[in-house]
Enzyme design. Structure first.
Site, PDB file in Angstrom:
ATOM      1  N   CYS A 153      -6.466 -40.203  27.262  1.00  0.00           N
ATOM      2  CA  CYS A 153      -5.542 -39.070  27.375  1.00  0.00           C
ATOM      3  C   CYS A 153      -4.160 -39.478  26.881  1.00  0.00           C
ATOM      4  O   CYS A 153      -3.157 -38.866  27.265  1.00  0.00           O
ATOM      5  CB  CYS A 153      -5.465 -38.589  28.824  1.00  0.00           C
ATOM      6  SG  CYS A 153      -6.996 -37.904  29.476  1.00  0.00           S
ATOM      7  N   ARG A 183      -3.045 -41.193  23.160  1.00  0.00           N
ATOM      8  CA  ARG A 183      -2.786 -40.828  21.777  1.00  0.00           C
ATOM      9  C   ARG A 183      -4.055 -41.036  20.961  1.00  0.00           C
ATOM     10  O   ARG A 183      -4.763 -42.037  21.135  1.00  0.00           O
ATOM     11  CB  ARG A 183      -1.655 -41.674  21.171  1.00  0.00           C
ATOM     12  CG  ARG A 183      -0.259 -41.381  21.718  1.00  0.00           C
ATOM     13  CD  ARG A 183       0.269 -40.041  21.252  1.00  0.00           C
ATOM     14  NE  ARG A 183       1.642 -39.819  21.665  1.00  0.00           N
ATOM     15  CZ  ARG A 183       2.003 -39.252  22.807  1.00  0.00           C
ATOM     16  NH1 ARG A 183       1.077 -38.878  23.676  1.00  0.00           N
ATOM     17  NH2 ARG A 183       3.294 -39.076  23.091  1.00  0.00           N
ATOM     18  N   ASP A 235      -9.100 -36.514  25.377  1.00  0.00           N
ATOM     19  CA  ASP A 235      -8.173 -35.378  25.351  1.00  0.00           C
ATOM     20  C   ASP A 235      -7.353 -35.375  24.076  1.00  0.00           C
ATOM     21  O   ASP A 235      -6.703 -34.381  23.755  1.00  0.00           O
ATOM     22  CB  ASP A 235      -7.238 -35.445  26.567  1.00  0.00           C
ATOM     23  CG  ASP A 235      -6.335 -34.232  26.682  1.00  0.00           C
ATOM     24  OD1 ASP A 235      -6.856 -33.095  26.565  1.00  0.00           O
ATOM     25  OD2 ASP A 235      -5.115 -34.406  26.880  1.00  0.00           O
ATOM     26  N   GLU A 264      -6.023 -33.536  15.019  1.00  0.00           N
ATOM     27  CA  GLU A 264      -6.138 -32.425  15.959  1.00  0.00           C
ATOM     28  C   GLU A 264      -5.902 -31.103  15.250  1.00  0.00           C
ATOM     29  O   GLU A 264      -4.867 -30.940  14.602  1.00  0.00           O
ATOM     30  CB  GLU A 264      -5.146 -32.616  17.114  1.00  0.00           C
ATOM     31  CG  GLU A 264      -5.462 -33.867  17.923  1.00  0.00           C
ATOM     32  CD  GLU A 264      -4.541 -34.086  19.116  1.00  0.00           C
ATOM     33  OE1 GLU A 264      -3.558 -33.309  19.269  1.00  0.00           O
ATOM     34  OE2 GLU A 264      -4.791 -35.015  19.901  1.00  0.00           O
ATOM     35  N   HIS A 267      -6.211 -31.565  24.098  1.00  0.00           N
ATOM     36  CA  HIS A 267      -4.878 -32.114  24.373  1.00  0.00           C
ATOM     37  C   HIS A 267      -4.204 -31.367  25.526  1.00  0.00           C
ATOM     38  O   HIS A 267      -3.126 -30.791  25.393  1.00  0.00           O
ATOM     39  CB  HIS A 267      -3.997 -32.051  23.116  1.00  0.00           C
ATOM     40  CG  HIS A 267      -2.947 -33.115  23.097  1.00  0.00           C
ATOM     41  ND1 HIS A 267      -2.547 -33.746  21.952  1.00  0.00           N
ATOM     42  CD2 HIS A 267      -2.215 -33.665  24.082  1.00  0.00           C
ATOM     43  CE1 HIS A 267      -1.597 -34.634  22.236  1.00  0.00           C
ATOM     44  NE2 HIS A 267      -1.380 -34.595  23.522  1.00  0.00           N
ATOM     45  N   LEU A 268      -4.867 -31.424  26.685  1.00  0.00           N
ATOM     46  CA  LEU A 268      -4.421 -30.675  27.861  1.00  0.00           C
ATOM     47  C   LEU A 268      -3.655 -31.523  28.865  1.00  0.00           C
ATOM     48  O   LEU A 268      -3.303 -31.026  29.934  1.00  0.00           O
ATOM     49  CB  LEU A 268      -5.638 -30.051  28.576  1.00  0.00           C
ATOM     50  CG  LEU A 268      -6.463 -29.032  27.792  1.00  0.00           C
ATOM     51  CD1 LEU A 268      -7.621 -28.542  28.653  1.00  0.00           C
ATOM     52  CD2 LEU A 268      -5.593 -27.869  27.341  1.00  0.00           C
TER      53      LEU A 268
END
Length: 526
Positions: free
Chosen positions: A229, A231, A255, A260, A278-279
């Protein structure tokens, strides 16, 4: 009051803060790049998240801009160097989403352990395959944290409450500080070998890029589960897919991705992968926190009350004192060098000034060295304002001393880093007005320009050593741009610093290490 443009979707509480201060606010969260360029010249401040790219041409068009606020931790979408050049303060809110990201990490770990997403999909397909989704308890397992910054520390606290043993590898966190969190300090090889779960919490830098690859995954406990979570790019996605197929990795929860949205459908559709878009920072509470924080920071600056959360205001102020510039350049280069030499977990830093350096420069020289030391190792943006605080947060003791007769030169800066293995010292100087040099390492005296690629190694001081190393470099088409040598006594251990036109790869360094008498080799970029 000057106008403020909010160009991304930011919680409405930010607008309330600005309005209460008397500012005119334009809330345009879907503004196009063309409209931004056409209108930015009428605003004193710009507030963004990650959607809007604040490039050099946007800054050039923002003729009235005094501040840019990023409602979040990163400033990758802002050209900070150009903003600094134009005297525009850039601010961010690195701590506002710490808890949200830590909670998301724990959620991903639990979902991975109990196969929750796959089981949910199965039930929705009107299936009832309980035996297919037998999970594992996290209680009693070992979690390895790669990075123990703000988010890593919050994950460690929550993991301990779940009865996990927690290992952590972070070269900037002292053993004492780690143990206060109930965390066992560990090197990466040991962490890979022992961890049932590995969670990544480092910034993406040249040092951490591709950190988890097929080789390091094969060094892990078989069936390890990996959570990222932090990078995209820290974990090699193609290697992860291979490791999943080979059974080396039991599952992964991602994540963040190298690109992206992700484009590798084989990875995201793998049955043992959990993906979220990406939350990590996407909670109502986190978004409210960062909105309020950035609004207050920007308002304080525009009202000339205070400057907080800035990643570059320090540089603007220092630029007003041109005589300090070269000292800060060499100090930061020394810090970057020390970080790449991997001295071990640093517990303390002492900067020693000698000669005619301005008497009030000590604290800012220390900050410059810490900035260089910490920048590639932390997820937070490190600058002259926060470098000292970040160092203290990680348990480092820091000190500045003045020893007029210590140095070899009219002006010399030395920085001593304390580690479990002992102290390492790097030194530098300024010739004339702007000519900066690294002048020593661990007692060995030499002179090297701190720029480009440097190959640094120890060798036995005997004839032919340099020729043998040069031959290896020549065989791999690596051009030598400069050379510096240092020794304490003839015939004993010597230090060699070679400037090259390209970075020397690990393969080439391994070949050089095979030369009898060569040891402790590093390739660094300054």
């Amino acid at each position: 009051q000057p106008g403020i443009l909010i160009a991304d979707a930011v919680d409405e509480k930010a607008r309330a803060v600005f309005s209460a201060e008397g500012f005119t606010v334009a809330y345009l969260p879907e503004i196009t790049r063309e409209d931004l360029l056409a209108s930015i010249g009428g605003y004193a401040a710009l507030i963004v998240r990650s959607r809007t790219k604040v490039t050099a041409d946007v800054l050039a068009a923002g003729v009235s801009l005094r501040a840019i606020g990023r409602a979040g931790a990163g400033v990758d979408n802002i050209d900070v160097e150009e903003a600094t050049r134009r005297g525009i303060v850039v601010m961010n809110t690195p701590g506002g989403n710490t808890v949200s990201t830590a909670e998301h990490t724990i959620s991903m770990m639990l979902a991975l352990a109990r196969n929750i997403p796959a089981a949910d999909r199965s039930v929705r397909a009107m299936e009832w395959k309980r035996k297919d989704f037998v999970g594992t308890e996290v209680s009693g397992k070992t979690l390895g944290l790669v990075g123990l910054g703000k988010v890593g520390q919050e994950v460690a606290r929550r993991a301990r409450a779940l009865d996990l043993r927690v290992l952590a590898c972070d070269p900037l966190v002292s053993e004492e500080a780690a143990r206060k969190l109930g965390v066992e300090p560990s090197g990466l090889p040991e962490l890979y070998r022992r961890a049932d779960f590995i969670s990544l919490h480092t910034p993406l830098t040249p040092e951490t890029s591709n950190l988890l690859n097929i080789d390091t995954m094969r060094a892990c406990k078989r069936g390890v589960r990996i959570i990222n979570c932090a990078r995209g790019g820290i974990l090699n996605e193609r290697d992860l897919l291979l490791a999943l197929d080979e059974g080396i990795v039991g599952g992964a929860a991602l994540d963040v991705f190298e690109q992206e949205p992700p484009v590798d459908h084989a990875l995201v559709n793998h049955p043992r992968i959990i993906c979220t878009p990406h939350l990590g920072a996407s909670t109502e509470e986190a978004q409210e926190k960062v909105a309020l924080q950035i609004a207050r920071q920007v308002a304080d600056f525009l009202m000339e009350r205070n400057v907080t959360g800035s990643v570059n205001a320090d540089l603007i102020r220092i630029a007003m004192r041109k005589e300090l510039g070269p000292y800060l350049v060499i100090s930061e280069k020394m810090g970057r060098l020390m970080a790449q030499l991997k001295p071990g977990a640093v517990s303390g830093v002492r900067v020693i000034l000698s000669g005619t350096i301005p008497g009030d420069a000590g604290e800012v020289v220390l900050a410059a060295f810490l900035k260089g030391l910490l920048a590639s190792l932390l997820t937070e943006s490190v600058n002259y304002i926060n470098a000292t605080l970040l160092a203290r947060d990680r348990g480092l003791t820091i000190q500045v001393t003045h020893e007029p007769g210590r140095g070899r030169y009219p002006v010399e800066i030395a920085a001593e880093c304390s580690t479990p293995a002992g102290s390492r010292v790097v030194a530098g100087t300024v010739f004339g007005l702007h000519d900066v040099r690294i002048t020593g390492l661990d007692g060995y005296h030499f002179e090297a320009r701190p720029e480009g690629y440097l190959l640094i190694y120890y060798n036995t001081d005997k004839p032919g050593m340099l020729a043998r190393v040069s031959a290896v470099l020549a065989n791999h088409s690596v051009n030598i741009a400069g050379l510096s040598l240092g020794r304490l006594k003839p015939g004993e251990r010597a230090l060699t610093v070679i400037a090259t036109d390209q970075r020397v790869s690990g393969e080439i360094m391994s070949e050089i290490t095979q030369i009898d008498g060569v040891s402790d080799i590093h390739s660094v970029i300054l």
